[in-house]
Every structure is written in C-alpha cells, then in structure tokens.
Design a protein around this motif. Structure first.
Motif, short mmCIF file in Angstrom:
data_model
loop_
_atom_site.label_atom_id
_atom_site.label_comp_id
_atom_site.label_asym_id
_atom_site.label_seq_id
_atom_site.Cartn_x
_atom_site.Cartn_y
_atom_site.Cartn_z
N SER A 61 22.16 86.82 45.13
CA SER A 61 21.33 87.34 45.99
C SER A 61 20.65 88.70 46.10
N ASN A 62 19.75 88.99 46.58
CA ASN A 62 19.05 90.52 46.62
C ASN A 62 19.77 91.28 47.36
N SER A 63 20.89 90.88 48.02
CA SER A 63 21.69 91.71 48.81
C SER A 63 22.95 92.50 47.99
N CYS A 64 22.89 92.36 46.70
CA CYS A 64 23.65 92.94 45.82
C CYS A 64 23.09 94.01 45.26
N PRO A 65 23.49 95.31 45.07
CA PRO A 65 22.78 96.51 44.44
C PRO A 65 22.83 96.48 43.08
N ALA A 66 23.98 95.51 42.39
CA ALA A 66 24.07 95.64 40.96
C ALA A 66 22.72 94.64 40.60
N LEU A 67 22.52 93.60 41.19
CA LEU A 67 21.45 92.81 41.02
C LEU A 67 20.19 93.36 41.02
N GLN A 93 36.97 99.07 61.60
CA GLN A 93 35.78 99.82 62.63
C GLN A 93 34.84 100.01 61.82
N ASP A 94 34.93 100.77 60.60
CA ASP A 94 33.92 101.24 59.73
C ASP A 94 33.05 100.13 59.17
N GLY A 95 33.43 99.04 59.39
CA GLY A 95 32.77 97.70 58.68
C GLY A 95 33.32 97.17 57.34
N ARG A 96 34.37 97.74 56.75
CA ARG A 96 34.82 97.37 55.62
C ARG A 96 36.10 96.27 55.94
N THR A 117 34.10 81.97 49.18
CA THR A 117 32.81 82.98 49.50
C THR A 117 32.97 84.40 48.31
N CYS A 118 34.28 84.85 48.79
CA CYS A 118 34.46 85.85 47.93
C CYS A 118 34.56 85.91 46.43
N THR A 119 34.83 84.67 46.09
CA THR A 119 35.01 84.24 44.90
C THR A 119 33.44 84.11 43.99
N LEU A 120 32.54 83.33 44.81
CA LEU A 120 31.26 83.25 44.33
C LEU A 120 30.18 84.25 44.65
N PHE A 121 30.30 85.03 45.80
CA PHE A 121 29.34 85.96 45.96
C PHE A 121 29.15 87.04 45.07
N PRO A 122 27.98 87.34 44.76
CA PRO A 122 26.76 87.04 45.12
C PRO A 122 25.81 85.96 44.50
N ARG A 123 26.70 85.07 43.76
CA ARG A 123 26.09 83.87 43.18
C ARG A 123 25.82 82.75 44.24
N THR A 124 25.00 82.15 43.88
CA THR A 124 24.52 80.95 45.05
C THR A 124 24.31 79.60 44.02
N CYS A 174 30.01 94.45 48.96
CA CYS A 174 29.77 93.38 49.58
C CYS A 174 30.90 93.15 50.55
N CYS A 175 31.99 94.13 50.27
CA CYS A 175 33.16 93.97 51.17
C CYS A 175 32.90 94.69 52.39
#
Length: 377
Positions: free
Chosen positions: A116-122, A69-72, A96-103, A29-30
């Motif tokens: 969030s579905n945008s986390c591969p671990a989830l 530039q590589d998006g990281r 955001t960095c503390t909570l994500f991907p939790r909502t 997510c980084c």
C-alpha cells in the motif's frame, strides 16, 4: 503461524526488498485506523489477563481495536513497537496486523501481491526507484488468506491504464488524463470497448490527443480555486488523522483566506521544485492502480479509481504548495513522503466513504472531465 501456499505471483519489482522499519517509522500504521480483528483472535485476546477489554469495541457483528485519544493503537508502546509482539510473539496478531501493508489478490492464474501507498517505508522506496515501475512474475510462498479477487475482464483494462501512465516523453498530467478518459469510456460505453482499447493503444491516436492538450490554455486562478475548495472539503473529513494534525492544521488559514495574486505568482516555482519528484509521482500512481484497480467493488470501479488517483495527486501537489508557502523553505523528502502517505490513507484506505464523496461531488456538477483536466493541467 499463517498457512502459506506456493503459487505464481505477479508483484512490483520492489516487493521482495520491502521491510517494515518498525520503531523507525515516523507515520506508523498503528495509528489513525480502526483495525477490525477476527472473532478467533478476539476470543484469544479475551483469555489473556494482560489485555484489557477496553482495548476493543464492537460495531454490529464486528470487533475493532479501540484506539487511544491520540489515534494510536493501545498496543503501540512509547518506543514505537507493538507490545503484543514483545510480550507474546507475532502469531498473536490479527490477520490485518500480520499482513499490512502487503496485499494479496486472487486471479485465475495465481496471485497479485502489492504494498500500500499508505506506508511511508514503501513510499521511500518508490522515491528512489526509477520510472517506469516494473513487475515480475515468479513462484512464491504467500499466505492462503487474500483480501479479494480480480475480475478477470478488468485486468486488461487496469493494465492498459498503467501502460498509459507509463508512456515516456509525455508530461504526467497528460498521461493521467488519458488514463482517466480510457477508464471513463470503457465504463460508460462498454458496448464499444474494443474500439476504445484500439484507440488508446494506437500511438497516432494518443499523439493527437496529447497535441490537442498542448493547444489548450488552462486558466490558473480557476484551477487554484477548485484545488482550494477540494482541499478544504476533503480535509474537513479527516481531522483525526496524524497527518492532518502534523501538516494540514497549520495550512487552514492560508487555504481559507487565499492571496490569489501570490498564489498565481508562486505556483510555477513549486512546479519546478516538484520536477525532481516526477518519477516518484508516476510510480505512486501506478502502484495505486495496480494494487486494487481490477478488484471490482459494488460501490465503485476503475472510473472512480482513476478519479481518485487524479484527486490524490492534485491534493498532494496543492498541500505541498501551501506548505511551501507557509514554511518559506525548500521541501524535504520526509515532508513529501508523509503528505503523500496522509492522502493515501484518507483516500485509498477510506474507500467506501471517499467514493461516496466523489459521487456526491460529481452529482453536484464538480469533477467533470473539464474539472479533472483543470486540476491536472
């Protein structure tokens, strides 16, 4: 440390077992996102000489982390770990960095917690969980900071959409279509809301709907044409994402120059392969709708959310199809997870732009009820 409160929490059954896999994550997510940070956090960073001012940029009154530039993220080191945590500790991170991907979302009787579905671990957890995805109500400590509020009147509607998707013994595409129809009728004809709630909770009405869908012969070539058009349009806005570079870029020639005869001949074979992921796709959709389906926003509501869920599933399916044709080998779980994660990121976490895009397509005469049925059938 972020303050916590003890409240009643409604959460998916997987919630307490979730853990960030940090440097083991293949789609961190980084990267890919522009993370907004609070003024107090930015002020703290400005006081630390080890943190360069070049790591941030301002847009209006907001401050964001400036990705490389590589998006990281500039703080993500070569080992996949956060250099801020390593040099300081977790208390230095933004909200955001503390909570994500939790909502965490407020409701009158407590909090809804989700991931969030945008986390591969989830997504890996969802892949291993049986369907239907269940929820638990417990008293827990959660951060006092939450991302939004549920509109109470929409919670029962959201819950009914989930119930429709979780009907047993019916193909998922029919359940998704029923969920969309329900949301469409509620949002466009709210005056007769009770009537629609009664219909879509009536087994006889639903059985008749599903039987009617059985009688429809949906042509495959127009479906593939629509999928291809949407694939090129949606991904044309997402070149900077890692998932695009990792998967989509290699598929553009195939998508831009389709061999319709081959596609039609091979489509059914992919459907057989994806049957083993049936429970995953159901859980994926339910988790998405639960996460923010009842959080009412000015630019969209549950109708747009239901369309987005259908588009998400359709694009994941179609991308896996193109990737399977391109690769010529069976799909791996990692590929399924990362492609699903990519679409979750460009759809679920680019909400404003994406819902504007949905509105644009609908105004052009696309994404009608017939189109959505064609995408799913």
């Amino acid at each position: 440390m972020m303050a916590e409160q003890n409240v009643v929490v409604l959460k998916p059954v997987y919630y307490d077992d979730f853990k960030c896999i940090a440097d083991q994550c293949t789609y961190s997510c980084c990267q890919d996102w522009n993370i907004e940070i609070e003024e107090a956090v930015y002020a703290k960073y400005q006081m630390l000489p080890a943190i360069s001012p070049d790591c941030f940029y301002k847009q209006g009154s907001s401050v964001y982390i400036q990705n490389r530039q590589d998006g990281r993220c500039p703080f993500l080191n070569e080992n996949g770990l956060c250099s801020l945590i390593l040099q300081y500790d977790e208390t230095i991170l933004s909200r955001t960095c503390t909570l994500f991907p939790r909502t965490y979302v407020k409701r009158a009787d407590g909090i809804e917690a989700s991931i969030s579905n945008s986390c591969p671990a989830l997504l890996e957890m969802l892949l291993k969980l049986p369907a239907p995805l269940s929820f638990v109500l417990e008293e827990n400590l959660v951060p006092e900071v939450v991302y939004g509020c549920c509109e109470e009147e929409w919670i029962p509607v959201r819950d009914q959409m989930i119930d429709l998707i979780q009907i047993r013994g019916v193909p998922l595409w029919k359940r998704l279509f029923a969920s969309y129809q329900f949301a469409n009728k509620i949002e466009t004809d709210g005056e007769h809301r009770e009537h629609y709630v009664k219909n879509y909770t009536d087994p006889n009405y639903l059985n008749a709907l599903f039987q009617m869908l059985d009688t429809m012969t949906l042509p495959l070539e127009p479906r593939l044409q629509l999928l291809s058009r949407l694939f090129l349009h949606i991904n044309g806005k997402s070149q900077h994402y890692l998932g695009y570079k990792r998967y989509i870029q290699a598929l553009l020639t195939t998508a831009e120059s389709p061999d319709w005869d081959t596609w039609i001949a091979q489509w059914g074979k992919l459907r057989e392969i994806l049957n083993e992921y049936h429970a995953f796709f159901e859980n994926f959709c339910v988790n998405n709708i639960f996460r923010d389906g009842a959080v009412r926003r000015e630019q969209y509501g549950l109708l747009h959310k239901s369309i987005a869920v259908i588009l998400e599933v359709a694009m994941i399916d179609f991308t896996l199809f193109l990737y399977w044709l391109h690769k010529g080998q069976p799909l791996t779980e990692k590929e399924v997870i990362e492609i699903a994660c990519y679409y979750a990121r460009i759809i679920e976490h680019n909400s404003k732009n994406f819902y504007e895009f949905i509105t644009e397509l609908r105004n052009e005469g696309l994404l009608s009820e017939a189109d959505l049925l064609l995408l799913l059938g």
